[in-house]
Design an enzyme around this catalytic site. Sequence first.
Site, PDB file in Angstrom:
ATOM      1  N   SER A  45      27.702  -9.891  62.362  1.00 53.15           N
ATOM      2  CA  SER A  45      26.748  -9.233  63.246  1.00 53.15           C
ATOM      3  C   SER A  45      27.443  -9.124  64.597  1.00 53.15           C
ATOM      4  CB  SER A  45      25.475 -10.073  63.355  1.00 53.15           C
ATOM      5  OG  SER A  45      24.465  -9.322  64.007  1.00 53.15           O
ATOM      6  N   GLU A  46      27.569  -7.900  65.114  1.00 56.37           N
ATOM      7  CA  GLU A  46      28.488  -7.690  66.237  1.00 56.37           C
ATOM      8  C   GLU A  46      28.021  -8.305  67.555  1.00 56.37           C
ATOM      9  OE1 GLU A  46      27.014  -5.211  64.550  1.00 56.37           O
ATOM     10  OE2 GLU A  46      26.383  -3.567  65.871  1.00 56.37           O
ATOM     11  N   ASN A  47      26.793  -8.800  67.596  1.00 56.35           N
ATOM     12  CA  ASN A  47      26.371  -9.534  68.789  1.00 56.35           C
ATOM     13  C   ASN A  47      26.945 -10.951  68.823  1.00 56.35           C
ATOM     14  OD1 ASN A  47      24.553  -9.789  66.554  1.00 56.35           O
ATOM     15  ND2 ASN A  47      23.118 -10.873  67.858  1.00 56.35           N
ATOM     16  N   SER A  87      33.905 -10.865  69.262  1.00 54.14           N
ATOM     17  CA  SER A  87      33.323 -10.109  68.156  1.00 54.14           C
ATOM     18  C   SER A  87      34.012  -8.751  68.009  1.00 54.14           C
ATOM     19  CB  SER A  87      31.823  -9.902  68.410  1.00 54.14           C
ATOM     20  OG  SER A  87      31.241  -9.204  67.353  1.00 54.14           O
TER      21      SER A  87
END
Lengths: 208, 231
Positions: A45-47, A87
Amino acid sequence: MWDRNQMAARAAKELQDGWYVNLGIGIPTLVSNYIPEGVDVTLQSENGMLGMGPFPTEDAIDADLINAGKQTITELDRTSYFGSEQSFAMIRGGKIAMAILGAMEVAENGDLANWMIPKKLVKGMGGAMDLVAGVGRVVVVMDHTNKKGESKLLKSCTLPLTGQGVVDMVITNLGVFNVVEGGLELIELADGVTDEEIRAVTEATIVN
Amino acid sequence: MNKIYGSAKEALDGLLKDDMFIAAGGFGLCGIPELLLEAIKESGVKDLTFASNNAGVDDFGIGILLQTKQVRKMISSYVGENAEFMRQYLSGELELEFNPQGTLAERMRAGGAGIPGFYTKTGVGTVIADGKEHKDFDGETYILERGIVADLAIVKAWKADEQGNLIYRKTARNFNPAAATCGKICIAEVEEIVPTGSLDPDLIHTPGIYVHRVIKGDHEKRIEQRTVSAA
Protein backbone atom coordinates in the site's frame (compact mmCIF):
# COMPACT_ATOMS: atom_id res chain seq x y z
CA MET A 1 -19.59 -10.81 -19.95
CA TRP A 2 -17.64 -10.64 -16.69
CA ASP A 3 -18.81 -8.78 -13.60
CA ARG A 4 -16.46 -6.90 -11.26
CA ASN A 5 -15.57 -10.01 -9.29
CA GLN A 6 -14.91 -12.09 -12.39
CA MET A 7 -12.63 -9.36 -13.76
CA ALA A 8 -10.77 -9.32 -10.45
CA ALA A 9 -10.51 -13.11 -10.49
CA ARG A 10 -9.05 -13.01 -14.01
CA ALA A 11 -6.52 -10.38 -12.96
CA ALA A 12 -5.51 -12.54 -9.99
CA LYS A 13 -4.33 -15.23 -12.44
CA GLU A 14 -1.54 -12.86 -13.47
CA LEU A 15 0.03 -13.00 -10.00
CA GLN A 16 3.11 -15.11 -9.44
CA ASP A 17 4.44 -16.70 -6.28
CA GLY A 18 6.74 -14.48 -4.29
CA TRP A 19 5.70 -11.23 -5.96
CA TYR A 20 5.24 -7.88 -4.26
CA VAL A 21 2.19 -6.26 -5.84
CA ASN A 22 0.33 -2.96 -5.64
CA LEU A 23 -3.45 -3.01 -6.13
CA GLY A 24 -5.32 0.17 -7.03
CA ILE A 25 -8.67 1.38 -5.75
CA GLY A 26 -11.95 -0.17 -6.98
CA ILE A 27 -12.00 -3.47 -8.87
CA PRO A 28 -8.24 -3.98 -8.39
CA THR A 29 -8.80 -4.08 -4.62
CA LEU A 30 -11.05 -7.11 -5.15
CA VAL A 31 -8.13 -9.02 -6.70
CA SER A 32 -6.91 -9.86 -3.21
CA ASN A 33 -9.98 -12.08 -2.76
CA TYR A 34 -8.92 -14.33 -5.66
CA ILE A 35 -5.21 -14.95 -5.14
CA PRO A 36 -4.71 -18.53 -6.39
CA GLU A 37 -3.89 -21.37 -3.99
CA GLY A 38 -0.14 -21.80 -3.58
CA VAL A 39 0.63 -18.29 -4.82
CA ASP A 40 2.09 -16.20 -2.02
CA VAL A 41 2.00 -12.51 -2.81
CA THR A 42 2.67 -9.51 -0.56
CA LEU A 43 0.47 -6.48 -1.12
CA GLN A 44 1.99 -3.03 -1.01
CA SER A 45 0.00 0.00 0.00
CA GLU A 46 1.81 3.09 -1.23
CA ASN A 47 1.03 5.14 1.86
CA GLY A 48 3.73 3.06 3.56
CA MET A 49 3.04 -0.60 4.13
CA LEU A 50 4.05 -4.02 2.82
CA GLY A 51 1.87 -6.95 3.84
CA MET A 52 -1.58 -5.42 3.77
CA GLY A 53 -4.23 -7.49 5.52
CA PRO A 54 -8.03 -7.58 5.15
CA PHE A 55 -10.51 -5.01 6.46
CA PRO A 56 -10.75 -5.05 10.27
CA THR A 57 -13.62 -6.17 12.41
CA GLU A 58 -15.38 -3.29 14.16
CA ASP A 59 -13.38 -3.74 17.36
CA ALA A 60 -10.05 -3.82 15.52
CA ILE A 61 -10.40 -0.50 13.66
CA ASP A 62 -7.26 1.60 14.04
CA ALA A 63 -7.12 5.21 12.80
CA ASP A 64 -3.36 4.80 12.26
CA LEU A 65 -3.82 1.88 9.88
CA ILE A 66 -5.29 2.66 6.48
CA ASN A 67 -4.65 1.75 2.85
CA ALA A 68 -4.00 4.09 -0.06
CA GLY A 69 -7.77 4.40 -0.55
CA LYS A 70 -7.94 5.71 3.04
CA GLN A 71 -9.90 2.63 4.13
CA THR A 72 -9.23 1.04 7.49
CA ILE A 73 -7.29 -2.23 7.13
CA THR A 74 -5.26 -4.68 9.22
CA GLU A 75 -1.67 -5.88 9.39
CA LEU A 76 -0.27 -9.38 8.96
CA ASP A 77 2.65 -11.22 10.57
CA ARG A 78 4.81 -10.24 7.62
CA THR A 79 3.87 -6.55 7.66
CA SER A 80 6.42 -3.76 7.57
CA TYR A 81 5.78 -0.01 7.71
CA PHE A 82 7.84 2.79 6.18
CA GLY A 83 7.58 6.39 5.08
CA SER A 84 6.22 7.63 1.74
CA GLU A 85 9.74 8.41 0.51
CA GLN A 86 10.77 4.77 0.97
CA SER A 87 7.47 3.49 -0.37
CA PHE A 88 8.06 5.27 -3.65
CA ALA A 89 11.74 4.40 -3.65
CA MET A 90 10.71 0.73 -3.86
CA ILE A 91 8.13 1.58 -6.55
CA ARG A 92 10.45 3.79 -8.60
CA GLY A 93 13.29 1.36 -8.03
CA GLY A 94 11.43 -1.46 -9.75
CA LYS A 95 11.03 -3.67 -6.68
CA ILE A 96 7.26 -4.00 -7.09
CA ALA A 97 6.60 -6.72 -9.65
CA MET A 98 3.14 -5.61 -10.75
CA ALA A 99 0.52 -2.93 -10.34
CA ILE A 100 -3.13 -3.62 -11.09
CA LEU A 101 -5.11 -0.45 -11.54
CA GLY A 102 -8.24 1.07 -13.05
CA ALA A 103 -8.35 3.45 -16.02
CA MET A 104 -10.50 5.93 -17.88
CA GLU A 105 -8.74 5.29 -21.21
CA VAL A 106 -6.02 3.01 -22.58
CA ALA A 107 -4.46 3.57 -26.00
CA GLU A 108 -3.19 0.84 -28.32
CA ASN A 109 0.41 1.93 -27.68
CA GLY A 110 0.01 1.40 -23.93
CA ASP A 111 -0.69 5.02 -22.99
CA LEU A 112 -2.82 5.27 -19.87
CA ALA A 113 -5.19 8.03 -18.71
CA ASN A 114 -6.75 7.67 -15.28
CA TRP A 115 -6.23 10.81 -13.25
CA MET A 116 -8.27 13.73 -14.49
CA ILE A 117 -10.97 15.06 -16.78
CA PRO A 118 -10.15 18.70 -17.59
CA LYS A 119 -12.64 21.19 -16.09
CA LYS A 120 -14.80 18.37 -14.74
CA LEU A 121 -12.98 16.09 -12.39
CA VAL A 122 -9.88 17.28 -10.58
CA LYS A 123 -8.77 14.78 -7.99
CA GLY A 124 -5.13 14.17 -8.78
CA MET A 125 -2.87 11.33 -9.79
CA GLY A 126 -1.96 10.21 -6.29
CA GLY A 127 0.69 7.54 -6.74
CA ALA A 128 -0.49 6.32 -10.14
CA MET A 129 2.14 8.13 -12.23
CA ASP A 130 4.93 6.77 -10.02
CA LEU A 131 3.50 3.26 -10.11
CA VAL A 132 3.10 3.00 -13.88
CA ALA A 133 6.58 4.46 -14.43
CA GLY A 134 8.26 2.22 -11.89
CA VAL A 135 6.73 -1.22 -11.48
CA GLY A 136 7.65 -4.27 -13.51
CA ARG A 137 4.29 -4.90 -15.11
CA VAL A 138 1.11 -2.77 -15.40
CA VAL A 139 -2.26 -4.51 -15.69
CA VAL A 140 -5.36 -2.37 -16.23
CA VAL A 141 -8.76 -3.63 -15.13
CA MET A 142 -11.67 -1.56 -16.42
CA ASP A 143 -15.03 -1.64 -18.20
CA HIS A 144 -14.62 -2.01 -21.93
CA THR A 145 -16.86 0.96 -22.73
CA ASN A 146 -17.90 4.18 -21.01
CA LYS A 147 -21.40 5.12 -19.92
CA LYS A 148 -22.20 6.22 -23.48
CA GLY A 149 -21.15 2.81 -24.80
CA GLU A 150 -17.97 4.17 -26.39
CA SER A 151 -14.72 2.19 -26.41
CA LYS A 152 -12.27 2.98 -23.62
CA LEU A 153 -9.60 1.15 -25.62
CA LEU A 154 -8.55 3.88 -28.05
CA LYS A 155 -6.16 4.56 -30.89
CA SER A 156 -4.87 7.42 -28.77
CA CYS A 157 -5.99 8.81 -25.42
CA THR A 158 -8.07 12.00 -25.32
CA LEU A 159 -7.56 12.69 -21.61
CA PRO A 160 -4.33 13.86 -19.93
CA LEU A 161 -1.95 10.91 -19.63
CA THR A 162 -0.88 9.15 -16.46
CA GLY A 163 1.94 7.42 -18.32
CA GLN A 164 3.22 6.95 -21.83
CA GLY A 165 3.42 3.42 -23.24
CA VAL A 166 3.20 1.90 -19.78
CA VAL A 167 0.33 -0.62 -19.96
CA ASP A 168 1.21 -4.30 -20.52
CA MET A 169 -2.23 -5.92 -20.27
CA VAL A 170 -5.88 -4.82 -20.22
CA ILE A 171 -8.64 -6.89 -18.64
CA THR A 172 -12.15 -5.65 -19.39
CA ASN A 173 -15.62 -7.04 -18.79
CA LEU A 174 -15.45 -8.40 -22.34
CA GLY A 175 -11.98 -9.92 -22.59
CA VAL A 176 -8.22 -9.72 -22.15
CA PHE A 177 -5.62 -7.97 -24.31
CA ASN A 178 -1.85 -7.78 -24.32
CA VAL A 179 -0.30 -4.52 -25.50
CA VAL A 180 2.08 -5.54 -28.31
CA GLU A 181 3.90 -3.95 -31.23
CA GLY A 182 1.29 -2.27 -33.44
CA GLY A 183 -1.69 -2.49 -31.10
CA LEU A 184 -3.61 -4.86 -28.86
CA GLU A 185 -3.50 -8.62 -29.03
CA LEU A 186 -6.81 -10.21 -28.06
CA ILE A 187 -5.92 -13.25 -25.97
CA GLU A 188 -9.15 -14.16 -24.20
CA LEU A 189 -12.89 -13.59 -24.39
CA ALA A 190 -15.10 -13.18 -21.33
CA ASP A 191 -17.85 -15.73 -20.78
CA GLY A 192 -20.52 -15.47 -23.46
CA VAL A 193 -18.72 -12.76 -25.47
CA THR A 194 -18.01 -13.42 -29.14
CA ASP A 195 -15.01 -12.34 -31.14
CA GLU A 196 -17.28 -10.23 -33.32
CA GLU A 197 -18.90 -8.49 -30.35
CA ILE A 198 -15.64 -7.44 -28.74
CA ARG A 199 -14.18 -6.12 -31.98
CA ALA A 200 -17.34 -4.10 -32.65
CA VAL A 201 -16.85 -2.08 -29.43
CA THR A 202 -13.05 -1.70 -29.60
CA GLU A 203 -11.64 1.41 -31.27
CA ALA A 204 -8.01 0.41 -30.74
CA THR A 205 -6.26 -1.66 -33.38
CA ILE A 206 -6.47 -5.37 -32.65
CA VAL A 207 -3.47 -7.00 -34.29
CA ASN A 208 -4.70 -10.61 -34.38
CA MET B 1 18.12 23.27 25.30
CA ASN B 2 14.41 22.71 25.75
CA LYS B 3 12.41 21.44 22.77
CA ILE B 4 9.21 20.78 24.65
CA TYR B 5 6.46 23.42 24.35
CA GLY B 6 3.19 23.64 26.22
CA SER B 7 0.80 23.99 23.30
CA ALA B 8 0.61 24.22 19.53
CA LYS B 9 0.21 27.99 19.83
CA GLU B 10 3.35 28.30 21.94
CA ALA B 11 5.31 26.05 19.62
CA LEU B 12 4.39 28.24 16.64
CA ASP B 13 5.29 31.46 18.44
CA GLY B 14 7.54 33.65 16.32
CA LEU B 15 7.53 31.28 13.35
CA LEU B 16 4.46 32.30 11.38
CA LYS B 17 4.29 34.98 8.72
CA ASP B 18 2.13 35.66 5.69
CA ASP B 19 3.28 34.10 2.39
CA MET B 20 5.25 31.39 4.12
CA PHE B 21 5.84 27.88 2.79
CA ILE B 22 4.86 24.99 5.04
CA ALA B 23 5.49 21.27 4.49
CA ALA B 24 3.02 19.04 6.31
CA GLY B 25 3.05 15.31 6.98
CA GLY B 26 0.02 13.05 6.70
CA PHE B 27 -1.86 10.96 4.16
CA GLY B 28 -5.55 11.67 3.88
CA LEU B 29 -6.51 12.32 7.51
CA CYS B 30 -4.03 9.75 8.82
CA GLY B 31 -1.00 11.08 10.67
CA ILE B 32 -1.78 14.74 10.06
CA PRO B 33 -0.55 17.46 12.45
CA GLU B 34 -4.12 18.37 13.35
CA LEU B 35 -3.33 20.47 16.43
CA LEU B 36 -0.74 22.61 14.67
CA LEU B 37 -3.09 23.16 11.73
CA GLU B 38 -5.80 24.31 14.13
CA ALA B 39 -3.35 26.71 15.79
CA ILE B 40 -2.21 28.04 12.40
CA LYS B 41 -5.85 28.74 11.60
CA GLU B 42 -6.30 30.57 14.90
CA SER B 43 -3.21 32.71 14.23
CA GLY B 44 -4.85 34.21 11.14
CA VAL B 45 -1.66 33.97 9.06
CA LYS B 46 -2.53 33.98 5.36
CA ASP B 47 -1.35 33.45 1.77
CA LEU B 48 0.20 30.17 2.82
CA THR B 49 1.71 27.62 0.46
CA PHE B 50 1.43 24.03 1.63
CA ALA B 51 3.32 21.00 0.40
CA SER B 52 1.08 18.21 1.61
CA ASN B 53 -0.06 15.04 -0.11
CA ASN B 54 -3.73 15.92 0.50
CA ALA B 55 -5.73 18.93 1.64
CA GLY B 56 -7.78 17.21 4.33
CA VAL B 57 -11.57 17.29 4.19
CA ASP B 58 -13.81 20.35 4.44
CA ASP B 59 -13.76 20.56 8.24
CA PHE B 60 -10.56 18.74 9.23
CA GLY B 61 -6.87 18.98 8.44
CA ILE B 62 -5.75 21.60 5.94
CA GLY B 63 -9.42 21.87 4.95
CA ILE B 64 -10.03 24.18 7.91
CA LEU B 65 -7.48 26.64 6.48
CA LEU B 66 -9.20 26.52 3.11
CA GLN B 67 -12.50 27.45 4.72
CA THR B 68 -10.86 30.60 6.10
CA LYS B 69 -9.04 31.29 2.79
CA GLN B 70 -5.63 31.29 4.48
CA VAL B 71 -4.09 29.08 1.78
CA ARG B 72 -2.92 30.51 -1.54
CA LYS B 73 -1.30 27.44 -3.03
CA MET B 74 -1.28 23.67 -2.52
CA ILE B 75 1.39 21.28 -3.75
CA SER B 76 -0.38 17.92 -3.55
CA SER B 77 -0.91 14.62 -5.33
CA TYR B 78 -4.59 14.10 -4.55
CA VAL B 79 -7.27 16.57 -3.56
CA GLY B 80 -10.47 14.55 -3.88
CA GLU B 81 -12.89 14.32 -0.97
CA ASN B 82 -12.75 18.08 -0.41
CA ALA B 83 -15.60 20.09 -1.95
CA GLU B 84 -14.35 23.49 -0.80
CA PHE B 85 -10.94 22.79 -2.27
CA MET B 86 -12.47 21.88 -5.63
CA ARG B 87 -14.64 25.01 -5.58
CA GLN B 88 -11.74 27.35 -4.81
CA TYR B 89 -9.52 25.70 -7.38
CA LEU B 90 -12.07 25.74 -10.20
CA SER B 91 -12.94 29.39 -9.46
CA GLY B 92 -9.25 30.35 -9.58
CA GLU B 93 -9.03 31.44 -5.92
CA LEU B 94 -6.54 28.73 -5.08
CA GLU B 95 -3.41 27.73 -6.91
CA LEU B 96 -2.72 24.02 -7.22
CA GLU B 97 0.49 22.31 -8.27
CA PHE B 98 -0.10 18.61 -8.78
CA ASN B 99 2.89 16.45 -7.92
CA PRO B 100 2.91 12.68 -8.34
CA GLN B 101 2.88 11.23 -4.83
CA GLY B 102 6.34 9.69 -5.01
CA THR B 103 7.77 12.79 -6.61
CA LEU B 104 6.37 14.90 -3.78
CA ALA B 105 7.83 12.56 -1.15
CA GLU B 106 11.21 12.53 -2.88
CA ARG B 107 11.18 16.31 -3.30
CA MET B 108 10.83 16.60 0.48
CA ARG B 109 13.47 13.94 1.12
CA ALA B 110 15.89 15.54 -1.34
CA GLY B 111 15.33 19.06 0.00
CA GLY B 112 16.02 17.86 3.52
CA ALA B 113 19.14 16.02 2.37
CA GLY B 114 20.69 19.01 0.60
CA ILE B 115 19.90 17.70 -2.87
CA PRO B 116 18.50 20.52 -5.04
CA GLY B 117 17.11 18.27 -7.76
CA PHE B 118 16.81 14.71 -9.00
CA TYR B 119 15.82 12.91 -12.17
CA THR B 120 12.81 10.61 -12.28
CA LYS B 121 10.89 8.68 -14.94
CA THR B 122 7.63 9.51 -13.18
CA GLY B 123 5.50 11.82 -15.30
CA VAL B 124 7.53 11.63 -18.51
CA GLY B 125 5.15 12.19 -21.44
CA THR B 126 2.50 13.77 -19.21
CA VAL B 127 1.59 17.36 -18.30
CA ILE B 128 3.78 16.95 -15.23
CA ALA B 129 6.83 17.02 -17.51
CA ASP B 130 5.88 20.29 -19.24
CA GLY B 131 8.64 22.85 -18.91
CA LYS B 132 10.96 20.53 -17.00
CA GLU B 133 14.46 19.53 -18.12
CA HIS B 134 14.50 16.13 -19.83
CA LYS B 135 17.59 13.98 -19.82
CA ASP B 136 18.35 10.50 -21.10
CA PHE B 137 20.22 7.97 -18.97
CA ASP B 138 20.96 4.51 -20.36
CA GLY B 139 18.35 4.87 -23.07
CA GLU B 140 15.52 6.02 -20.77
CA THR B 141 14.14 9.55 -20.51
CA TYR B 142 13.89 11.25 -17.11
CA ILE B 143 12.72 14.66 -15.93
CA LEU B 144 14.35 16.95 -13.41
CA GLU B 145 12.38 17.58 -10.22
CA ARG B 146 13.44 20.05 -7.54
CA GLY B 147 14.03 19.37 -3.87
CA ILE B 148 11.72 21.21 -1.47
CA VAL B 149 12.97 23.33 1.40
CA ALA B 150 10.08 24.76 3.42
CA ASP B 151 10.07 27.63 5.91
CA LEU B 152 8.37 25.34 8.38
CA ALA B 153 7.64 21.61 8.61
CA ILE B 154 4.77 20.37 10.75
CA VAL B 155 4.48 16.66 11.50
CA LYS B 156 2.58 14.21 13.64
CA ALA B 157 4.35 11.35 15.42
CA TRP B 158 3.33 8.81 18.01
CA LYS B 159 6.06 9.31 20.59
CA ALA B 160 8.86 11.77 21.12
CA ASP B 161 11.55 11.97 23.75
CA GLU B 162 12.89 15.22 25.18
CA GLN B 163 15.56 15.31 22.43
CA GLY B 164 12.92 15.37 19.71
CA ASN B 165 13.63 11.81 18.60
CA LEU B 166 10.42 10.58 16.98
CA ILE B 167 8.64 7.27 16.52
CA TYR B 168 5.61 6.98 14.27
CA ARG B 169 2.91 4.36 14.43
CA LYS B 170 1.79 2.11 11.53
CA THR B 171 0.67 3.93 8.36
CA ALA B 172 0.45 7.23 10.24
CA ARG B 173 4.16 7.53 9.38
CA ASN B 174 3.56 8.23 5.65
CA PHE B 175 4.89 11.69 4.66
CA ASN B 176 5.93 12.71 8.16
CA PRO B 177 9.61 11.61 8.15
CA ALA B 178 10.30 13.24 4.78
CA ALA B 179 8.38 16.41 5.68
CA ALA B 180 10.24 16.68 8.99
CA THR B 181 13.58 16.82 7.21
CA CYS B 182 12.68 19.49 4.64
CA GLY B 183 11.70 22.33 6.98
CA LYS B 184 14.12 25.01 8.12
CA ILE B 185 12.29 24.56 11.41
CA CYS B 186 10.27 21.45 12.28
CA ILE B 187 7.54 21.16 14.89
CA ALA B 188 6.28 17.71 15.84
CA GLU B 189 3.01 17.05 17.66
CA VAL B 190 2.89 13.72 19.43
CA GLU B 191 0.63 11.58 21.57
CA GLU B 192 3.23 10.96 24.23
CA ILE B 193 6.50 12.56 25.34
CA VAL B 194 8.83 10.22 27.19
CA PRO B 195 12.04 11.00 29.09
CA THR B 196 15.32 10.98 27.21
CA GLY B 197 16.73 7.46 27.25
CA SER B 198 13.44 5.62 27.26
CA LEU B 199 13.15 5.08 23.50
CA ASP B 200 15.21 2.28 21.97
CA PRO B 201 17.85 4.15 19.93
CA ASP B 202 17.71 1.41 17.29
CA LEU B 203 14.03 2.06 16.68
CA ILE B 204 13.94 5.83 16.24
CA HIS B 205 12.44 6.85 12.89
CA THR B 206 13.28 10.56 12.88
CA PRO B 207 16.41 11.56 14.79
CA GLY B 208 15.98 14.66 16.95
CA ILE B 209 18.41 16.71 14.87
CA TYR B 210 15.53 17.38 12.48
CA VAL B 211 13.02 18.32 15.18
CA HIS B 212 13.19 21.73 16.88
CA ARG B 213 9.98 21.91 18.86
CA VAL B 214 7.67 19.23 20.25
CA ILE B 215 4.18 19.36 21.71
CA LYS B 216 2.01 16.71 23.22
CA GLY B 217 -1.72 16.84 22.65
CA ASP B 218 -4.98 14.98 22.40
CA HIS B 219 -5.66 13.93 18.84
CA GLU B 220 -9.04 13.28 17.31
CA LYS B 221 -7.44 11.00 14.64
CA ARG B 222 -10.52 11.08 12.45
CA ILE B 223 -11.10 8.14 10.09
CA GLU B 224 -11.96 8.95 6.48
CA GLN B 225 -13.25 5.56 5.28
CA ARG B 226 -14.42 3.25 8.02
CA THR B 227 -14.41 -0.14 6.31
CA VAL B 228 -15.00 -3.34 8.23
CA SER B 229 -15.21 -7.04 7.49
CA ALA B 230 -17.89 -9.29 8.91
CA ALA B 231 -16.70 -10.56 12.30
